[in-house]
Motif scaffolding. Structure first.
Motif: not given
Length: 275
Positions: A89-95, A113-114, A218-221, A272-275
């Protein structure tokens, strides 16, 4: 919208389905899946899963003994991934930054991925402008008062409330959806209060944060340099904390990058996450 029964109680989630890469979006406090309403339509080819966690905008009350602390909520995200059978899973956070503690707890085996988008980090739980609201939640009846205040346009759009999260403003109909559950149901207010007062001491937060460097995927900030809630240096520090961390800054936005710059955010997610 489907519902899944977890250890804390029933959780609603949206799921676009499909065979593409799985991206799981978490949300802020108290918000729900509509935080990502502008971004998800731009991610054709991805399977987007959006749970509404018990942060105060959830539609079903949790069990009275549910652990709704920062740690408990992070583990609830891991439980959701397991119950839905989601891997890589690519886990996406915001706030809200709490899901990062899934890594600190060594429970990130399903996270490939994060993505950390302008979120709480280090000892910035909650950001200083939000701390008076947390103090109010500690007072008997305080959450009831808070929800009545958030029902007024003056308070909800104030820079020290939700007006400070989006540079270009959050529509009232979206805010109404976020605030309605806790406004009408005392059990939701109970859950909101349990979470709001659960942040551990600074030393504990920093101890948990120190463990994040063990995550070697991999981590994208993604950070908003104009943000008033999440300090700009935290973006660089987070990216440097991870062995495979990378920083992208998005201008003309505050904390809610999905609200202010959805097209640019969707673009960097696709890169970051190619389909």
């Amino acid at each position: 919208m489907p519902t899944i029964e977890l250890s804390a109680g029933p959780i609603d989630y949206a799921d676009t389905g499909g065979e593409g890469p799985v991206v799981v979006f978490t949300h802020g406090f108290p918000m729900n899946e509509t935080q990502w309403r502008k971004v998800v339509p731009l991610l054709a080819g991805y399977r987007c899963v959006l749970p509404t966690l018990p942060l105060g905008a959830h539609r079903w009350p949790m069990r009275e003994d549910a652990d709704l602390s920062q740690r408990g909520q992070a583990l609830l995200v891991g439980e959701l991934l397991e119950r839905l059978g989601l891997d890589d899973v690519t886990l996406v956070l915001n706030d809200w930054g709490g899901p990062q503690f899934l890594l600190s707890e060594g429970r990130a085996e399903r996270v490939g991925r994060l993505v950390l988008v302008a979120c709480e980090a280090f000892d910035n739980f909650p950001p200083p402008p939000a701390r008076p609201l947390v103090h109010l939640a500690k007072v008997p009846g305080g959450v009831w008062v808070l929800m009545r205040l958030l029902g007024t346009k003056f308070f909800r759009h104030h820079e020290k409330a939700y007006g400070g999260l989006s540079k270009h403003g959050i529509p009232d109909e979206v805010l109404d959806g976020w605030f309605a559950p806790a406004t009408r149901d005392g059990r939701i207010r109970r859950d909101l209060a349990k979470f709001a007062v659960s942040t551990p001491e600074r030393e504990v937060l920093l101890k948990w944060t120190a463990r994040l460097g063990d995550f070697d995927r991999p981590v994208l900030v993604v950070w908003a340099p104009e943000d008033r809630m999440m300090p700009r240096p935290h973006g660089r520090r987070l990216a440097e904390l991870f062995p495979q961390g990378r920083l992208v800054e998005i201008t003309d936005s505050w904390t809610l990058v999905p609200e202010d710059q959805p097209e640019r955010l969707a673009e960097v997610l696709r890169e970051f996450v190619p389909a």
